[in-house]
Design a protein around this motif. Structure first.
Motif, PDB file in Angstrom:
ATOM      1  N   UNK A 194       0.833  -1.206   0.000  1.00  0.00           N
ATOM      2  CA  UNK A 194       0.000   0.000   0.000  1.00  0.00           C
ATOM      3  C   UNK A 194       0.869   1.258   0.000  1.00  0.00           C
ATOM      4  N   UNK A 195       1.904   1.283   0.841  1.00  0.00           N
ATOM      5  CA  UNK A 195       2.781   2.454   0.930  1.00  0.00           C
ATOM      6  C   UNK A 195       3.582   2.629  -0.356  1.00  0.00           C
ATOM      7  N   UNK A 196       4.082   1.545  -0.899  1.00  0.00           N
ATOM      8  CA  UNK A 196       4.879   1.625  -2.126  1.00  0.00           C
ATOM      9  C   UNK A 196       4.044   2.150  -3.294  1.00  0.00           C
ATOM     10  N   UNK A 197       2.792   1.757  -3.346  1.00  0.00           N
ATOM     11  CA  UNK A 197       1.916   2.244  -4.419  1.00  0.00           C
ATOM     12  C   UNK A 197       1.612   3.720  -4.227  1.00  0.00           C
ATOM     13  N   UNK A 198       1.386   4.133  -2.991  1.00  0.00           N
ATOM     14  CA  UNK A 198       1.139   5.548  -2.712  1.00  0.00           C
ATOM     15  C   UNK A 198       2.324   6.406  -3.123  1.00  0.00           C
ATOM     16  N   UNK A 199       3.540   5.883  -2.907  1.00  0.00           N
ATOM     17  CA  UNK A 199       4.754   6.625  -3.231  1.00  0.00           C
ATOM     18  C   UNK A 199       5.200   6.426  -4.687  1.00  0.00           C
ATOM     19  N   UNK A 200       4.449   5.622  -5.416  1.00  0.00           N
ATOM     20  CA  UNK A 200       4.722   5.381  -6.841  1.00  0.00           C
ATOM     21  C   UNK A 200       6.105   4.756  -7.072  1.00  0.00           C
ATOM     22  N   UNK A 201       6.514   3.854  -6.176  1.00  0.00           N
ATOM     23  CA  UNK A 201       7.814   3.190  -6.359  1.00  0.00           C
ATOM     24  C   UNK A 201       7.688   1.674  -6.211  1.00  0.00           C
TER      25      UNK A 201
END
Length: 255
Positions: A194-201
């Motif tokens: 979830x965090x990686x998708x939010x940060x686009x990485x």
């Protein structure tokens, strides 16, 4: 008149990330020389991972004691502290007889290891005891090697973060570091995704379980495992590397 007790020597011996042939020669020598091997187990019923890694290089010796000790996988101090105390008392019984004891540990003794708790206690429990730490190949370097991914180059910076405690800091670290190594990700993979998708990485992240062993698994599409039960000791390497090649450019300009 009090006579000072003669203690055996206490070793903290790292046996590496999982592959037996990555154990150092120094570790092999110590493991085969000491009269007592202290072997931590995270479960009373399951075999010790660190012992499974190093047992093939330990020579048969009927006089060497294999002392298995329970170190529970929990954050509850009401469970941890009594377990540690029991384990350290068992080690102390051997040291106080003048026997050398090697405490084996997965990875490197200085990196998120149960050894650190024993090291903190040792001088208080056994004043003047001789201690030696045998370093090891750490998963922090072994896993990027499996991925053919440098941790840092030029002006790059990398950090290591235990995922079970540090995901709340990840957004800031993404801005400050070029490579982030997340340890113990097994229980938090959905939140991490979830965090990686939010940060686009999310495309910069790679999941590795059982690294360096014959069971090694590398997953570059980390979102594909979000519903799986992942191994506790698995890792994720986030390779951003915004500063890649900076020094190379400086060097070229100066020639």
């Amino acid at each position: 008149m009090n006579v000072k007790t003669k203690y055996g020597k206490l070793y903290g011996v790292g046996v590496g990330p999982g592959a037996t042939d990555l154990i150092t020669l120094r570790a092999v020598n110590v493991l085969n020389a000491v009269p007592v091997l202290a072997i931590p187990k995270s479960s009373e019923s399951l075999p010790s991972f660190s012992w499974r890694v190093c047992s093939p290089v330990v020579q048969e010796n009927e006089t060497q004691e294999k002392l298995f000790l329970h170190f529970p996988m929990t954050k509850d101090p009401n469970i941890l502290i009594p377990a540690w105390d029991k384990a350290f008392n068992e080690i102390g019984l051997r040291l106080e007889k003048g026997l050398d004891v090697a405490f084996i540990t997965q990875g490197d003794p200085s990196v998120y290891s149960s050894w650190s708790y024993l090291l903190d206690e040792a001088q208080e429990r056994w004043p003047g005891i001789e201690i030696e730490i045998v370093p090891a190949v750490s998963s922090i370097t072994a896993i990027p090697a499996s991925l053919l991914t440098p941790l840092a180059d030029g002006r790059e910076r990398f950090c290591v973060l235990p995922a079970t405690y540090g995901l709340e800091d990840l957004e800031k670290l993404i801005q400050d570091f070029d490579t982030i190594v997340l340890t113990k990700v097994g229980q938090v993979v959905p939140e991490l995704i979830r965090i990686l998708k939010e940060q686009n990485i999310i495309e910069n992240a790679t999941y590795v379980s059982y690294g360096t062993t014959d069971r090694q698994r590398i997953v570059k599409d980390i979102e594909s495992i979000k519903n799986e039960t992942c191994d506790y000791f698995s890792m994720v390497v986030i390779s951003i590397r915004r500063r890649k090649g900076v020094l190379r450019g400086i060097s070229d300009d100066s020639e």
